[in-house]
Design a protein around this motif. Structure first.
Motif, short mmCIF file in Angstrom:
data_model
loop_
_atom_site.label_atom_id
_atom_site.label_comp_id
_atom_site.label_asym_id
_atom_site.label_seq_id
_atom_site.Cartn_x
_atom_site.Cartn_y
_atom_site.Cartn_z
N ALA A 277 -7.69 1.37 3.98
CA ALA A 277 -6.48 1.08 3.18
C ALA A 277 -6.65 0.91 1.61
N VAL B 151 0.85 -1.09 0.04
CA VAL B 151 0.16 0.02 -0.11
C VAL B 151 0.98 1.07 0.03
N ALA C 35 -8.04 -1.08 8.67
CA ALA C 35 -7.67 -2.00 7.42
C ALA C 35 -8.42 -1.88 6.38
N ILE D 168 0.87 -4.51 4.02
CA ILE D 168 -0.10 -5.05 4.98
C ILE D 168 -0.08 -6.60 5.13
#
Length: 382
Positions: free
Chosen positions: A297, A258, A294, A267
């Protein structure tokens, strides 16, 4: 009487004429007539320069200006990694969709209007209303039925009232029958009236964030049309696609990158499982991550590269992916610092590691210093 010659001006003139030759290193070693002779190279000034042997001379001042950073290589045994294409999908446990059940027109549910994408909602919140849409003939039939039921209800209520006045002479079962008829007519009339003036509430099935909002006030929707989509901001699901056979018992975990540049991070994902059915001649693998933020993202449907880690290991030198660049022959190379101001391009072989790093398996040795930032700028020096 003998005349003395002043040699000082002559010496200065000689140095001026030979100065450029000295600076450019135009002097050859003895025996320059053989084919393997090497010329002495002198670096001019403090400007970056690509030298004849392919190395790059880069002064310290230029290194600071270009932000060049190096890293010493350390050998390690790391899990073998496969790079698979994938996409971000919704977590079916904590995500949800809101669809219209009837054809109709969208209306706002409150004074603030329709919720926008990105808004936080709670389970049970009314997001919008759907006013049923019906044709003129259908509405006329419903209106006629409503009028008929109202008339029948009036007659039934008057009959029930008379029977109650004659309760001493009329059997109890007749009164019960009349009461049942009145209740039935009231229910049918309420259902028909609701069909004419009622509306359907679009309710949030879960708590979360609106990932998509396809509603506009006055919009006409059809049954099963997707109006809202909700996700959990703390849950991320990724579906990787494997076109080649993969031993599922060897899959340990995965990562997805990411961000870009120095802000790029990997991640971690845990392996959920894989269905035993091919889809478009490929096997989907499901991975998940449950952590704060999360789900924010990556957006739903975003294509990603999934680095699937296997339980088997391989030896190599981990290196940031930003260190890799290409030379004029389109080879993947890294720049190795051989001297304080000298850099050499080295072809390598590498494998993907976690989306942010690669594992160098050939071309480098442990302890060498490799440029991990500014490699593309060094490659542009001519």
């Amino acid at each position: 009487m003998k005349t003395r010659l002043n040699l000082k001006p002559l010496a200065m003139l000689t140095l001026l004429l030979l100065g450029p030759a000295l600076n450019t290193g135009a002097w050859a070693h003895e025996g320059h007539d053989d084919g393997d002779a090497k010329k002495a190279v002198l670096v001019p000034g403090n400007a970056p320069l690509r030298l004849p042997d392919g190395t790059v001379f880069l002064p310290k001042s230029a290194q600071r200006g270009m932000g060049v950073l190096t890293q010493a290589l350390v050998a390690a045994d790391l899990p073998r990694t496969l790079e698979l294409p994938g996409r971000v999908i919704m977590d079916p446990h904590v995500g949800g969709r809101v669809q219209a059940m009837i054809p109709g027109r969208i209306e706002a549910a409150g004074p603030h209007g329709l919720p926008a994408a990105g808004s936080k909602v709670k389970k049970g919140d009314i997001l919008a209303w759907v006013v049923p849409a019906s044709g003129a003939i259908e509405r006329a039939n419903q209106s006629a039925l409503q009028a008929e039921l109202k008339a029948s209800l009036g007659l039934a209520e008057r009959r029930l009232a008379r029977l109650r006045e004659l309760a001493d002479t009329v059997p109890k079962k007749d009164i019960d029958t009349a009461e049942s008829d009145v209740a039935s007519l009231k229910g049918r009339l309420a259902a028909v009236s609701g069909g004419l003036s009622g509306r359907e509430a679009l309710v949030a099935p879960v708590s979360g964030v609106l990932a998509a909002s396809n509603a506009v006030v006055g919009q006409v929707v059809e049954p099963k049309e997707l109006i809202f989509e909700l996700i959990d901001p703390d849950s991320l699901h990724v579906e990787a696609t494997a076109f080649d056979p993969i031993p599922l018992d060897q899959v340990a975990a995965a990562t997805v990158a990411v961000g870009e540049g120095s802000q790029q991070q990997a991640i971690p994902l845990s392996f959920v499982g894989a269905p035993r059915r091919l889809r478009e001649q490929a096997l989907p693998l499901i991975f998940e991550n449950h952590a704060a933020g999360a789900g924010m993202a990556l957006p739903l449907g975003q294509p990603v590269k999934v680095q699937v880690k296997l339980k088997s290991t391989v030896s190599g030198l981990p290196l940031p992916a930003s260190a890799l660049t290409r030379n004029t022959a389109n080879q993947i190379v890294v720049w190795v610092k051989t001297a304080p101001e000298r850099f050499e391009a080295r072809p390598i072989r590498s494998e993907p590691l976690d989306g942010v790093r690669v594992l160098v398996t050939d071309g480098l040795k442990a302890g060498e210093r490799v440029v991990v930032q500014g490699a593309s700028l060094i490659a542009q020096i001519r």
